[in-house]
Design an enzyme around this catalytic site. Structure first.
Site, PDB file in Angstrom:
ATOM      1  N   LYS A 173       1.239  -1.250   0.059  1.00  0.00           N
ATOM      2  CA  LYS A 173      -0.014   0.067   0.119  1.00  0.00           C
ATOM      3  C   LYS A 173       0.662   1.220  -0.213  1.00  0.00           C
ATOM      4  O   LYS A 173       0.796   2.278  -0.735  1.00  0.00           O
ATOM      5  CB  LYS A 173      -0.773   0.018   1.092  1.00  0.00           C
ATOM      6  CG  LYS A 173      -1.868  -0.902   1.612  1.00  0.00           C
ATOM      7  CD  LYS A 173      -2.945  -0.670   2.741  1.00  0.00           C
ATOM      8  CE  LYS A 173      -1.974  -0.697   3.929  1.00  0.00           C
ATOM      9  NZ  LYS A 173      -1.465  -1.835   4.475  1.00  0.00           N
ATOM     10  N   ARG A 177      11.765  -6.084   4.539  1.00  0.00           N
ATOM     11  CA  ARG A 177      11.149  -4.531   4.465  1.00  0.00           C
ATOM     12  C   ARG A 177      12.209  -3.725   5.173  1.00  0.00           C
ATOM     13  O   ARG A 177      12.557  -4.110   6.362  1.00  0.00           O
ATOM     14  CB  ARG A 177       9.757  -4.491   4.869  1.00  0.00           C
ATOM     15  CG  ARG A 177       9.203  -2.941   4.831  1.00  0.00           C
ATOM     16  CD  ARG A 177       7.840  -2.954   4.754  1.00  0.00           C
ATOM     17  NE  ARG A 177       7.310  -3.119   5.902  1.00  0.00           N
ATOM     18  CZ  ARG A 177       6.034  -3.067   6.029  1.00  0.00           C
ATOM     19  NH1 ARG A 177       5.088  -2.733   5.085  1.00  0.00           N
ATOM     20  NH2 ARG A 177       5.178  -3.156   7.258  1.00  0.00           N
TER      21      ARG A 177
HETATM   22  P1  AMP Z   1       1.117   0.754   9.304  1.00  0.00           P
HETATM   23  O1  AMP Z   1       2.428   1.381   9.119  1.00  0.00           O
HETATM   24  O2  AMP Z   1       0.011   1.056   8.493  1.00  0.00           O
HETATM   25  O3  AMP Z   1       1.536  -0.890   9.112  1.00  0.00           O
HETATM   26  O4  AMP Z   1       0.707   0.831  10.654  1.00  0.00           O
HETATM   27  C1  AMP Z   1       1.560   0.616  11.739  1.00  0.00           C
HETATM   28  C2  AMP Z   1       0.635   0.370  13.049  1.00  0.00           C
HETATM   29  O5  AMP Z   1       0.309   1.492  13.335  1.00  0.00           O
HETATM   30  C3  AMP Z   1      -0.349  -0.356  13.080  1.00  0.00           C
HETATM   31  O6  AMP Z   1       0.020  -2.014  13.233  1.00  0.00           O
HETATM   32  C4  AMP Z   1      -1.240  -0.035  13.865  1.00  0.00           C
HETATM   33  O7  AMP Z   1      -0.769  -0.504  15.372  1.00  0.00           O
HETATM   34  C5  AMP Z   1      -0.942   1.388  14.081  1.00  0.00           C
HETATM   35  N1  AMP Z   1      -2.043   1.889  13.046  1.00  0.00           N
HETATM   36  C6  AMP Z   1      -1.618   2.685  11.854  1.00  0.00           C
HETATM   37  N2  AMP Z   1      -3.025   2.994  11.371  1.00  0.00           N
HETATM   38  C7  AMP Z   1      -3.861   2.929  12.208  1.00  0.00           C
HETATM   39  C8  AMP Z   1      -5.252   2.919  12.019  1.00  0.00           C
HETATM   40  N3  AMP Z   1      -6.130   3.439  11.070  1.00  0.00           N
HETATM   41  N4  AMP Z   1      -6.168   2.435  13.040  1.00  0.00           N
HETATM   42  C9  AMP Z   1      -5.426   1.920  14.135  1.00  0.00           C
HETATM   43  N5  AMP Z   1      -4.071   1.551  14.124  1.00  0.00           N
HETATM   44  C10 AMP Z   1      -3.456   1.994  13.227  1.00  0.00           C
END
Ligand code: AMP
Length: 210
Positions: free
Chosen positions: A13, A123
């Site tokens: 993404k 990654r």
């Molecule tokens: P990501 O970088 O998008 O994989 O996000 C890393 C971590 O941030 C996730 O595993 C969640 O703990 C938190 N996080 C990011 N976006 C969200 C969201 N929309 N809702 C809840 N937690 C989030």
């Protein structure tokens, strides 16, 4: 255009959002990047989010909804934006609706769990600007530093295989139902994640109709 990228953690993404963002000249807003920045800066919100991130759990809805509401009110979102990693729950999607935001497209990048686990181990991310790389499919120029801001690349703590399995389970139980939510609105497009970033971008641009 107002676009959402859905997909399992590690589906690509963030990478696709960065590319589409440049091509369409609209900002990408990633809740994951914003939370990691807050954590690195030691803010109250960052510190409160730490235990959820470390376990591969979701940060509470009210926190992330607050982050998005504030961010979308800035001037650079006036002509459109890409949301990467938000919404991740039905209440978050409903909150976007309540903000009066009409989305043009929701792209779900489809990648098998097996492939996700394989990808996550390679990654690398830039802690400073949030750019993401992969040792095989998207290495930085010297393999060690960020091409964009030259900071050293790091491995995310939550990319540890045990945490990844938890994140995948949270994705399937809590985030994947959003595909039905947006399919009912007639704006969902599925994109099969390909072996190369370029191939996935070609399918993504076609799904966006641009
Ligand atoms: P990501 O970088 O998008 O994989 O996000 C890393 C971590 O941030 C996730 O595993 C969640 O703990 C938190 N996080 C990011 N976006 C969200 C969201 N929309 N809702 C809840 N937690 C989030």
């Amino acid at each position: 255009m107002k676009i959402i990228f859905l997909g399992a953690p590690g589906a690509g993404k963030g990478t696709q959002a960065e590319i589409v963002s440049e091509r369409l000249s609209i900002p990408t807003i990633s809740t994951g990047v914003i939370i990691r920045e807050a954590l690195a800066a030691g803010t109250e919100m960052g510190l409160a989010a730490k235990k959820f991130i470390d376990e591969g759990a979701l940060v509470p809805d009210d926190v992330v909804i607050g982050i998005i509401r504030e961010r979308l009110s800035l001037d650079d979102c006036a002509n459109g934006f890409i949301l990467d990693g938000f919404p991740r729950t039905v209440p978050q999607a409903e909150a976007l609706d309540k903000m009066g935001i009409t989305l043009d497209r929701v792209i779900s990048i489809e990648v098998s769990d097996e492939e996700i686990v394989k990808r996550m181990s390679g990654r690398r991310v830039c802690q400073k600007c949030g750019s993401s790389y992969h040792v095989e499919s998207k290495p930085s120029k010297d393999g060690v530093h960020c091409d964009r801001c030259q900071s050293e690349l790091t491995i995310r703590k939550d990319d540890d295989p045990k945490v990844v399995l938890n994140r995948l389970s949270v994705y399937h139980s809590t985030t994947e139902p959003l595909k039905d939510f947006y399919a009912e609105k007639g704006i969902l497009k599925l994109v099969e994640g390909q072996d190369t970033v370029e191939q996935t971008t070609a399918l993504t641009m076609a799904a966006l109709g641009v």
